[in-house]
Design a protein around this motif. Sequence first.
Motif, mmCIF file in Angstrom:
data_model
loop_
_atom_site.group_PDB
_atom_site.id
_atom_site.type_symbol
_atom_site.label_atom_id
_atom_site.label_comp_id
_atom_site.label_asym_id
_atom_site.label_seq_id
_atom_site.Cartn_x
_atom_site.Cartn_y
_atom_site.Cartn_z
ATOM 1 N N TYR A 50 0.810 -1.223 0.000
ATOM 2 C CA TYR A 50 0.000 0.000 0.000
ATOM 3 C C TYR A 50 0.845 1.276 0.000
ATOM 4 O O TYR A 50 0.548 2.187 -0.784
ATOM 5 N N PRO A 51 1.885 1.403 0.836
ATOM 6 C CA PRO A 51 2.659 2.657 0.808
ATOM 7 C C PRO A 51 3.243 2.966 -0.576
ATOM 8 O O PRO A 51 3.196 4.112 -1.025
ATOM 9 N N GLN A 52 3.761 1.949 -1.262
ATOM 10 C CA GLN A 52 4.322 2.168 -2.597
ATOM 11 C C GLN A 52 3.216 2.528 -3.601
ATOM 12 O O GLN A 52 3.404 3.382 -4.473
ATOM 13 N N ALA A 53 2.053 1.882 -3.476
ATOM 14 C CA ALA A 53 0.942 2.175 -4.381
ATOM 15 C C ALA A 53 0.414 3.591 -4.155
ATOM 16 O O ALA A 53 0.117 4.306 -5.113
ATOM 17 N N ALA A 54 0.312 4.004 -2.894
ATOM 18 C CA ALA A 54 -0.149 5.361 -2.592
ATOM 19 C C ALA A 54 0.843 6.391 -3.136
ATOM 20 O O ALA A 54 0.440 7.413 -3.702
ATOM 21 N N LEU A 55 2.126 6.134 -2.982
ATOM 22 C CA LEU A 55 3.145 7.041 -3.511
ATOM 23 C C LEU A 55 3.057 7.099 -5.041
ATOM 24 O O LEU A 55 3.124 8.178 -5.634
ATOM 25 N N PHE A 56 2.896 5.949 -5.675
ATOM 26 C CA PHE A 56 2.734 5.905 -7.136
ATOM 27 C C PHE A 56 1.557 6.780 -7.562
ATOM 28 O O PHE A 56 1.669 7.586 -8.488
ATOM 29 N N CYS A 57 0.421 6.650 -6.882
ATOM 30 C CA CYS A 57 -0.776 7.442 -7.231
ATOM 31 C C CYS A 57 -0.552 8.929 -6.979
ATOM 32 O O CYS A 57 -0.962 9.762 -7.794
ATOM 33 N N ASN A 58 0.105 9.272 -5.871
ATOM 34 C CA ASN A 58 0.400 10.682 -5.593
ATOM 35 C C ASN A 58 1.295 11.276 -6.670
ATOM 36 O O ASN A 58 1.079 12.415 -7.107
ATOM 37 N N ILE A 82 -5.687 -0.305 -7.417
ATOM 38 C CA ILE A 82 -5.398 1.024 -7.950
ATOM 39 C C ILE A 82 -6.573 1.426 -8.834
ATOM 40 O O ILE A 82 -7.044 0.634 -9.667
ATOM 41 N N PHE A 83 -7.036 2.652 -8.628
ATOM 42 C CA PHE A 83 -8.247 3.142 -9.273
ATOM 43 C C PHE A 83 -7.987 4.481 -9.947
ATOM 44 O O PHE A 83 -7.151 5.250 -9.492
ATOM 45 N N GLY A 84 -8.747 4.751 -10.995
ATOM 46 C CA GLY A 84 -8.700 6.039 -11.664
ATOM 47 C C GLY A 84 -10.114 6.564 -11.852
ATOM 48 O O GLY A 84 -10.998 5.811 -12.270
ATOM 49 N N PHE A 114 -3.176 2.598 -15.768
ATOM 50 C CA PHE A 114 -2.998 1.169 -15.534
ATOM 51 C C PHE A 114 -1.748 0.636 -16.235
ATOM 52 O O PHE A 114 -1.061 -0.249 -15.705
ATOM 53 N N ASP A 115 -1.419 1.185 -17.409
ATOM 54 C CA ASP A 115 -0.162 0.817 -18.068
ATOM 55 C C ASP A 115 1.029 1.204 -17.199
ATOM 56 O O ASP A 115 1.982 0.432 -17.035
ATOM 57 N N ALA A 116 0.990 2.413 -16.642
ATOM 58 C CA ALA A 116 2.076 2.878 -15.774
ATOM 59 C C ALA A 116 2.152 2.021 -14.511
ATOM 60 O O ALA A 116 3.249 1.703 -14.027
ATOM 61 N N ALA A 117 1.008 1.623 -13.970
ATOM 62 C CA ALA A 117 0.990 0.769 -12.777
ATOM 63 C C ALA A 117 1.593 -0.597 -13.092
ATOM 64 O O ALA A 117 2.355 -1.147 -12.279
ATOM 65 N N ALA A 118 1.288 -1.147 -14.259
ATOM 66 C CA ALA A 118 1.852 -2.442 -14.646
ATOM 67 C C ALA A 118 3.367 -2.368 -14.750
ATOM 68 O O ALA A 118 4.079 -3.307 -14.380
#
Length: 128
Positions: A50-58, A82-84, A114-118
């Motif tokens: 979660y911390p890495q995912a939250a940072l990615f979204c920020n 991860i949501f948009g 989602f491409d960037a998240a992958a």
Amino acid sequence: MDADYTVEGGDVYGRWEQGIFQFSDLGERDAEPVLQVHGTWELVLPEDAYPQAALFCNEWNAVNAWPKAYAQIEEVEHVVGIFGETTVDLTAAPTAEQVELVVSQGIGTALLLFDAAAEAFPDARAIE
């Protein structure tokens, strides 16, 4: 738009590439419509990511106007999604072209997210 979709209640659901999408009118009764395109990445991360995912979204939100990105822990499965979201306040009588533009933009920008998240999370796994 020649897409496969289902309707449940007042919401429309569809799948494009690596995302699951919900289309909703968030406007209050007798108010102008507020169209929301909500995308869910088809992959998930372990809860401890979660911390890495939250940072990615920020970081995404710092450089991109759309979609609004966020990460959230799913409490039953204990995974991170991860949501948009793209939300637009439309006029009292939006045209089909306006709605199509919002839907296309909402889907297209979420798929970029989602491409960037992958790329950022190559060990993500499919939603079960």
